[in-house]
Write an enzyme that holds these catalytic residues in place. Structure first.
Site, PDB file in Angstrom:
ATOM      1  N   SER A 117       0.499  -1.629  -0.015  1.00  0.00           N
ATOM      2  CA  SER A 117      -0.172   0.155   0.078  1.00  0.00           C
ATOM      3  C   SER A 117       0.799   0.990   0.133  1.00  0.00           C
ATOM      4  CB  SER A 117      -0.843  -0.456   1.025  1.00  0.00           C
ATOM      5  OG  SER A 117      -1.659   1.291   1.746  1.00  0.00           O
ATOM      6  N   TYR A 141      -1.380   0.280  10.045  1.00  0.00           N
ATOM      7  CA  TYR A 141      -1.621  -0.484   8.460  1.00  0.00           C
ATOM      8  C   TYR A 141      -0.796  -0.296   7.334  1.00  0.00           C
ATOM      9  CZ  TYR A 141      -3.550  -1.473   4.247  1.00  0.00           C
ATOM     10  OH  TYR A 141      -3.386  -2.507   2.811  1.00  0.00           O
ATOM     11  N   LYS A 145       2.349  -3.578   6.771  1.00  0.00           N
ATOM     12  CA  LYS A 145       2.633  -3.777   4.870  1.00  0.00           C
ATOM     13  C   LYS A 145       4.710  -2.992   4.807  1.00  0.00           C
ATOM     14  CE  LYS A 145      -1.559  -4.481   3.205  1.00  0.00           C
ATOM     15  NZ  LYS A 145      -2.037  -5.402   2.806  1.00  0.00           N
TER      16      LYS A 145
END
Ligand code: UDP
Length: 319
Positions: A117, A141, A145
């Site tokens: 991402s 998040y 990643k």
């Protein structure tokens, strides 16, 4: 090739699965159906309902057919929730991924394409962002990643894993059959289209960012173009330089601009409420996808925001 797709019942995963099948590959989808939908998996794909945390179930899935490569698209995806429930993000995106890698190595599978991402960059210092821009995630998040990208790097060095990470900017748009169906829906374009259909007003999260109109700027990329990049990566995985590729169109649109485009596409004046900032959102995320273009030969076929929104609207308005 025989490709195992984790998260293949999800939004991007189902479109990638469809693309792989159309390109002549065989696909085994592994999905826990927590967010994904069984009916989103094309009929000609094999399907196993399993969580990537379940090593036994993964082992059995890998035993069903010889797997040439894995596309790892399962995981937690909502930035805001990652700020309040990081445990779930580390458990599923990092520990779950390690579990998957273990089972892959046990079955001698050493090719992986990973859904990463733009959140790995955090609050960017430049726009457009290139892949070597500093990675300073501002939410768990993005950190999960980035951690998994780095884990794959070490598995490459030590165990010969061939890997590509795609840093998606904002996946958007739909095919005739497949699109976004999250519950609850947190993403901008589906929420804007819901508002156009007569739902409640769409909230604009933050109108005091240092951007052209105060709302956040994002780079929207058609899910079909994302799928095309995955198929190119699969074909070139044994020869290209491993690592990360941005996927975006290099063009930033503010939240208010997206709403304006959606009003034009739908012919509806969309009601808007100005709301506070959402936790974990950087002000501007715009990609340079030069590396994907030059090294993979990726060339987005649906770069225009109007086309992207119109594709999502066709699917939303006919259901
Ligand atoms: N956003 C918004 N209203 C919504 C959903 C999203 O204003 O109902 C904003 C959000 O704060 C972000 C941008 O739209 O700045 C894109 O958010 P989305 O959740 O679609 O994707 P993300 O950038 O989080 O991956």
């Amino acid at each position: 090739m025989n490709v195992l797709v984790t998260g293949g019942a999800g939004y991007v995963g189902s479109v990638v699965t469809d693309g792989l099948l159309r390109a002549g590959h065989r696909v085994l989808v592994v999905d826990n159906l927590q967010q994904g939908h069984r009916q989103a998996v094309p009929e000609s794909a094999d399907f196993v309902q399993a969580d990537i945390a379940d090593a036994g179930a993964l082992d059995a899935a890998f035993g069903r057919m010889p797997i040439d490569a894995v596309m790892h698209m399962a995981g937690e995806t909502v930035v805001e929730y990652s700020t309040t429930d990081p445990r779930r993000y580390f458990a599923n995106n990092v520990v779950g991924g390690l579990n998957l890698l273990d089972v892959m190595l046990k079955h001698n599978v050493r090719r992986m394409v990973f859904s990463s991402s733009a959140a790995v960059y955090g609050e960017p210092l430049t726009a457009p962002i290139e892949e070597d821009h500093p990675r300073n995630p501002i939410n768990s998040y993005g950190l999960t990643k980035l951690m998994f990208e780095q884990i794959m790097g070490w598995y490459g060095t030590a165990y010969g894993l061939r890997h590509v990470s795609f840093r998606y900017f904002n996946a958007a748009g739909a095919t005739e059959r497949l699109g976004e169906d999250h519950v609850p829906e947190t993403h901008l374009i589906p929420n804007v289209l819901k508002a156009a259909l007569g739902g409640k007003a769409v909230s604009v999260f933050g109108t005091d960012y240092p951007t052209k109109d105060g709302s956040c700027v994002r780079d929207y990329v058609h899910v079909l173009d994302i799928a095309a990049a995955h198929i190119l990566a699969l074909e070139k995985l044994d020869t290209i330089r491993p690592g990360a590729f941005n996927l975006g169109n290099g063009q930033g649109y503010s939240v208010l601009e997206v709403i304006e485009v959606a009003s034009r596409v739908t012919g509806v004046s969309i009601p808007v409420t100005r709301a506070g900032r959402r936790a974990g959102d950087p002000a501007v995320l715009v990609a340079s996808s030069g590396r994907a273009r030059s090294e993979l030969g990726w060339s987005p076929q649906h770069p225009g925001l109007e086309d992207i929104v119109a594709s999502a609207w066709r699917r939303t308005s006919t259901r």
